[in-house]
Design a protein around this motif. Structure first.
Motif, PDB file in Angstrom:
ATOM      1  N   VAL A  96      28.969  44.263  29.514  1.00  9.37           N
ATOM      2  CA  VAL A  96      30.198  44.510  30.271  1.00  9.37           C
ATOM      3  C   VAL A  96      31.187  43.381  30.054  1.00  9.37           C
ATOM      4  CG1 VAL A  96      31.150  44.857  32.542  1.00  9.37           C
ATOM      5  CG2 VAL A  96      29.000  45.849  31.979  1.00  9.37           C
ATOM      6  N   ARG A  99      33.009  43.881  26.909  1.00 11.42           N
ATOM      7  CA  ARG A  99      34.063  44.892  26.987  1.00 11.42           C
ATOM      8  C   ARG A  99      35.267  44.366  27.751  1.00 11.42           C
ATOM      9  NH1 ARG A  99      33.544  50.304  26.611  1.00 11.42           N
ATOM     10  NH2 ARG A  99      35.752  50.253  27.062  1.00 11.42           N
ATOM     11  N   LEU A 100      34.992  43.663  28.880  1.00  7.21           N
ATOM     12  CA  LEU A 100      36.107  43.153  29.686  1.00  7.21           C
ATOM     13  C   LEU A 100      36.875  42.085  28.932  1.00  7.21           C
ATOM     14  CD1 LEU A 100      34.487  42.909  33.215  1.00  7.21           C
ATOM     15  CD2 LEU A 100      36.316  44.415  32.541  1.00  7.21           C
ATOM     16  N   LYS A 103      40.329  42.760  27.008  1.00  9.83           N
ATOM     17  CA  LYS A 103      41.629  42.796  27.688  1.00  9.83           C
ATOM     18  C   LYS A 103      42.019  41.409  28.188  1.00  9.83           C
ATOM     19  CE  LYS A 103      42.813  47.162  27.563  1.00  9.83           C
ATOM     20  NZ  LYS A 103      42.096  48.103  28.407  1.00  9.83           N
ATOM     21  N   SER A 104      41.077  40.687  28.795  1.00  6.33           N
ATOM     22  CA  SER A 104      41.401  39.358  29.328  1.00  6.33           C
ATOM     23  C   SER A 104      40.361  38.377  28.802  1.00  6.33           C
ATOM     24  CB  SER A 104      41.411  39.391  30.853  1.00  6.33           C
ATOM     25  OG  SER A 104      40.247  40.003  31.314  1.00  6.33           O
ATOM     26  N   TYR A 109      38.044  35.619  37.127  1.00 11.34           N
ATOM     27  CA  TYR A 109      38.085  36.589  38.217  1.00 11.34           C
ATOM     28  C   TYR A 109      39.511  36.830  38.684  1.00 11.34           C
ATOM     29  CZ  TYR A 109      33.088  36.752  38.914  1.00 11.34           C
ATOM     30  OH  TYR A 109      31.761  36.974  38.757  1.00 11.34           O
ATOM     31  N   ASP A 111      42.247  36.943  37.099  1.00 10.90           N
ATOM     32  CA  ASP A 111      42.972  37.939  36.312  1.00 10.90           C
ATOM     33  C   ASP A 111      42.426  39.340  36.549  1.00 10.90           C
ATOM     34  OD1 ASP A 111      44.130  35.705  35.357  1.00 10.90           O
ATOM     35  OD2 ASP A 111      42.951  35.647  33.504  1.00 10.90           O
ATOM     36  N   LEU A 112      41.091  39.429  36.689  1.00 16.39           N
ATOM     37  CA  LEU A 112      40.471  40.750  36.733  1.00 16.39           C
ATOM     38  C   LEU A 112      40.622  41.416  38.091  1.00 16.39           C
ATOM     39  CD1 LEU A 112      37.301  39.795  34.779  1.00 16.39           C
ATOM     40  CD2 LEU A 112      38.913  41.531  34.107  1.00 16.39           C
ATOM     41  N   GLU A 113      40.662  40.578  39.169  1.00 15.01           N
ATOM     42  CA  GLU A 113      40.694  41.179  40.492  1.00 15.01           C
ATOM     43  C   GLU A 113      42.073  41.681  40.868  1.00 15.01           C
ATOM     44  OE1 GLU A 113      39.142  38.013  42.743  1.00 15.01           O
ATOM     45  OE2 GLU A 113      37.079  38.523  42.302  1.00 15.01           O
ATOM     46  N   ASP A 115      44.468  43.374  39.331  1.00 13.27           N
ATOM     47  CA  ASP A 115      45.227  44.492  38.773  1.00 13.27           C
ATOM     48  C   ASP A 115      44.558  45.831  39.066  1.00 13.27           C
ATOM     49  OD1 ASP A 115      44.187  43.326  35.543  1.00 13.27           O
ATOM     50  OD2 ASP A 115      43.056  44.329  37.093  1.00 13.27           O
TER      51      ASP A 115
ATOM     52  N   PHE B 133      24.938  51.853  38.023  1.00 13.97           N
ATOM     53  CA  PHE B 133      25.873  51.099  37.172  1.00 13.97           C
ATOM     54  C   PHE B 133      26.426  51.996  36.077  1.00 13.97           C
ATOM     55  CE2 PHE B 133      26.125  49.011  33.067  1.00 13.97           C
ATOM     56  CZ  PHE B 133      27.118  48.088  33.295  1.00 13.97           C
ATOM     57  N   LYS B 142      39.093  49.672  32.556  1.00  9.58           N
ATOM     58  CA  LYS B 142      38.826  48.274  32.883  1.00  9.58           C
ATOM     59  C   LYS B 142      38.413  48.098  34.346  1.00  9.58           C
ATOM     60  CE  LYS B 142      41.315  43.972  32.860  1.00  9.58           C
ATOM     61  NZ  LYS B 142      42.686  43.469  32.817  1.00  9.58           N
ATOM     62  N   LYS B 143      39.130  48.837  35.208  1.00  8.14           N
ATOM     63  CA  LYS B 143      38.880  48.682  36.644  1.00  8.14           C
ATOM     64  C   LYS B 143      37.450  49.105  37.012  1.00  8.14           C
ATOM     65  CE  LYS B 143      40.695  48.023  40.755  1.00  8.14           C
ATOM     66  NZ  LYS B 143      41.379  46.818  41.148  1.00  8.14           N
ATOM     67  N   LEU B 145      34.921  49.336  35.040  1.00  5.02           N
ATOM     68  CA  LEU B 145      33.954  48.416  34.425  1.00  5.02           C
ATOM     69  C   LEU B 145      33.788  47.176  35.274  1.00  5.02           C
ATOM     70  CD1 LEU B 145      34.550  48.350  30.594  1.00  5.02           C
ATOM     71  CD2 LEU B 145      32.460  48.842  31.788  1.00  5.02           C
ATOM     72  N   PHE B 146      34.918  46.644  35.764  1.00  6.45           N
ATOM     73  CA  PHE B 146      34.829  45.439  36.592  1.00  6.45           C
ATOM     74  C   PHE B 146      34.100  45.739  37.896  1.00  6.45           C
ATOM     75  CE2 PHE B 146      36.834  42.314  39.526  1.00  6.45           C
ATOM     76  CZ  PHE B 146      36.160  41.230  39.019  1.00  6.45           C
ATOM     77  N   PHE B 149      30.517  45.887  37.206  1.00  5.78           N
ATOM     78  CA  PHE B 149      30.020  44.509  37.024  1.00  5.78           C
ATOM     79  C   PHE B 149      29.725  43.870  38.379  1.00  5.78           C
ATOM     80  CE2 PHE B 149      30.791  39.979  36.785  1.00  5.78           C
ATOM     81  CZ  PHE B 149      30.015  39.606  35.711  1.00  5.78           C
ATOM     82  N   THR B 483      38.202  42.871  47.531  1.00 10.46           N
ATOM     83  CA  THR B 483      37.866  43.011  46.121  1.00 10.46           C
ATOM     84  C   THR B 483      37.317  41.728  45.533  1.00 10.46           C
ATOM     85  OG1 THR B 483      40.132  42.477  45.581  1.00 10.46           O
ATOM     86  CG2 THR B 483      39.534  44.799  45.610  1.00 10.46           C
TER      87      THR B 483
END
Lengths: 115, 508
Positions: A96, A99-100, A103-104, A109, A111-113, A115, B133, B142-143, B145-146, B149, B483
């Motif tokens: 994972v 894959r993530l 993009k970033s 965290y 950046d990822l949280e 959007d 999962f 992306k969302k 997937l995060f 995770f 989040t």
């Protein structure tokens, strides 16, 4: 509460677990929390192994030569499953993260949280 | 004479076998999988009310112990029905990959419902976590997937906490059986319970629930809410039955979860997140009563699966697959949309505990099983639940009416509507599930006293009134979605500490 030998043996593991939890709760990026989870995993496995060895240190395999103090094979056998599962979790998490990371790339965290 | 000792383990592992074989022969295996799920549902339904109990040990002396009893049957039935509903309603949008995950998931669920061994429980919960999962990450953006995770890292940590509790219990009792936990120290119990609560998504540990339900695909959310969160309920019920301190603490946690999550759900604007919060609240109610908790979780799971399946329009669901045929199918699908709205309303009413629906029965069972002090807060929680579902029904019907007014051109012809309703197999599934929801309420007619019926109706009406009074409050800055990963990951520690404090000092 007196300090027995078993408790002293568990001390380094408790330290390891505290380090892992601290890392997990304070990590800024995905990779660090992934590694912290691995540290906690290792600490858990070590607890099992040391608990099994509390009766004795000899390998629990019966041969011609008999030892006086065998270790308990039951927790050792069971922790093998947990080791494999921990490895699988790490592999999935790494996939994972890969894959993530497209993009970033910093995998933070923050950046990822947002959007 | 058939030997149950061999048949039952074979049945437990049959779905996983079918799932893995399905990778090789997808065309042949899928009908077999559906037939086997139907068989499981029928078999568990036939022994649902009785007191059939069978315990067996898998590999001879000192092996893995299973117990197929009154805790497992309702949950097995519930998860089978959930899977059937989802398979039926989303049949044209799956890859065979999805079916296989669901079949493997079913085996993990069976093991966690039937096992009385802490290590088997750990393994089945981890397998369940992997399947969940994959279901969450199925949307592949992306969302999601995060989110998956976060779920995996939180679930992995919770399971490690569980494992530490298990080894501490082992040093005191010398075995991994659930029934031997009576001699285990308090810290071990707290760690084990914190792990289980995280998996079943009760409040504070279950903060991951709303995020994931709102961002995953509808079919994944339906399976997650109907099956995956039930997995922790059976072991918690088994533990509360034999350990009085745990059952007392469960009442505290359950009541807090029921009320606080329901308040969050009332002020939440987005329907998916509101359903997620309501799920947290309902599972909080389910852990209150060890005797009826499993049946409550079953009813909640089936209704939630129906709700998530019919939450959006058919077009919105399939918009990402094919945009082109959307315009022409608008006219044709209107009766089907009506059917979906009706199913949504019935499932909502059932969760609210409206009379003559399945939820009424289970709600009353749990209510009469509670101590008097907890009943007051329980009633508050059900009132808040009514408010949430009043809003959800209002939103859903509103969406449907707006959509109808957009495509005004077709005339209202009853015959053609009935004709078209009967033409689609999806409608049969929806009609059948509504009829079953109603029919199941008549199996226990003694619960229909005037007082309980009146209470349920008044609670539903009050919920509607409350909804009208809070609808103006724009609570966007009142309820922030949680989040941050830190909050999701740190919650099990907090719950374990609170439980320990309760067991040692407060002794509620």
């Amino acid at each position: 509460m007196e300090l027995t030998l078993e408790k002293i043996r568990l001390m380094p593991i408790v330290l390891l677990m505290i380090i892992g939890c601290f890392g997990l709760l304070n990590s800024k990026s995905i990779l660090r929390s992934l590694l912290s989870l691995d540290v906690i995993d290792t600490a858990t496995i070590s607890i099992f192994v040391i608990t099994a060895a509390s009766a004795g240190f000899q390998t629990p395999i019966v041969s011609i030569e008999r030892y006086s103090s065998y270790s308990d094979p039951y927790p050792q056998a069971i922790i093998l499953t947990a080791i494999v599962i921990g490895f699988a979790t790490q592999a999935l998490l790494c996939a994972v993260a890969l894959r993530l990371g497209r993009k970033s790339p910093m995998l933070r965290y923050r950046d990822l949280e947002n959007d | 004479m058939i030997d149950l000792q061999i048949i039952l383990p074979a049945l437990i592992f049959l779905p996983a076998l079918l799932g893995f074989l399905g990778c090789v022969f997808p065309k042949i295996i899928f009908p077999l999988g559906v037939i086997s799920i139907l068989g499981f549902a029928a078999a568990s339904l036939s022994v649902l009310g009785g007191d059939f109990t069978y315990s067996f040990t898998l590999v001879g002396e000192g092996g893995i112990q299973f117990s197929v009893d009154s805790y497992s049957f309702p949950l097995i039935f519930g998860s089978c029905i959930t899977l059937l509903i989802v398979f039926g309603l989303f049949a044209n949008r799956f890859s065979h990959y999805f079916y296989q995950i669901c079949l493997v998931l079913l085996t993990a669920l069976f093991i966690s419902f039937t096992t009385v061994d802490l290590v088997s429980l750990f393994i089945s919960l981890e397998l369940l976590g992997f399947c969940a999962f994959l279901l969450v990450a199925d949307r592949n953006d992306k969302k999601s997937l995060f989110n998956s995770f976060q779920y995996l890292i939180g679930g992995g940590l919770a399971m490690l906490i569980f494992l530490i509790g298990v080894v501490q219990a082992f040093t005191f009792t010398g075995s991994f059986l659930l029934e031997d936990l009576v001699r285990a120290p308090n810290t071990a119990l707290c760690l084990i319970i914190a792990g289980l609560l995280t998996k079943s998504g009760v409040f504070l540990c279950g903060l991951w629930v709303p995020n994931i339900y709102s961002h995953a695909n509808c079919q994944s959310s339906a399976i997650l809410s109907g099956c995956v969160t039930c997995a922790g309920i059976a072991p918690i019920a088994r533990m509360s039955q034999i350990l009085t301190p745990i059952s007392d603490s469960m009442i505290v946690i359950g009541v807090i979860s029921a009320v606080v999550a329901a308040i969050y759900a009332v002020f939440e604007r987005e329907s998916g997140r509101a359903l997620g919060w309501s799920s947290v609240s309902q599972l909080g109610i389910a852990i209150l009563s060890p005797t009826y908790g499993c049946i409550y979780a079953m009813q909640h799971g089936i209704c939630k699966a129906l709700l998530f399946s019919t939450l959006h329009d058919e077009d919105k669901n399939s918009a990402d697959l094919s945009v082109s045929h959307q315009s022409q199918s608008n006219l044709r699908q209107s009766p089907q949309e009506l059917m979906r709205v009706i199913a949504f309303v019935f499932a909502s009413l059932s969760i609210m505990g409206f009379p003559f629906l399945a939820g009424f029965i289970t709600k009353n069972w749990v209510k009469y099983d509670l101590p008097f002090e907890a009943q007051l807060i329980y009633t508050t929680a059900s009132l808040l639940t009514s408010t949430v579902y009043a809003r959800l029904i209002f939103d859903r019907v509103n969406m449907y009416v707006q959509r109808r007014s957009r495509i005004e051109s077709n005339r209202f012809n009853i015959l053609s509507i009935i004709d078209e309703t009967l033409s689609s197999p999806k409608n049969y599934i929806l009609i059948l599930s509504i009829i079953l929801l109603i029919a199941s309420s008549f199996t226990y007619p003694d619960l229909f006293t005037i007082e309980s019926t009146r209470t349920a109706v008044v609670s539903a009406i009050l919920g509607g009134i409350l909804f009208v009074s809070v609808v103006g409050i724009q609570a966007d800055d009142f309820v922030k979605p949680v989040t941050r990963t830190l909050d999701l990951v740190g919650a099990p520690f907090l719950v374990a500490a609170l439980l320990l404090a309760n067991l040692l000092y407060f002794k509620i």
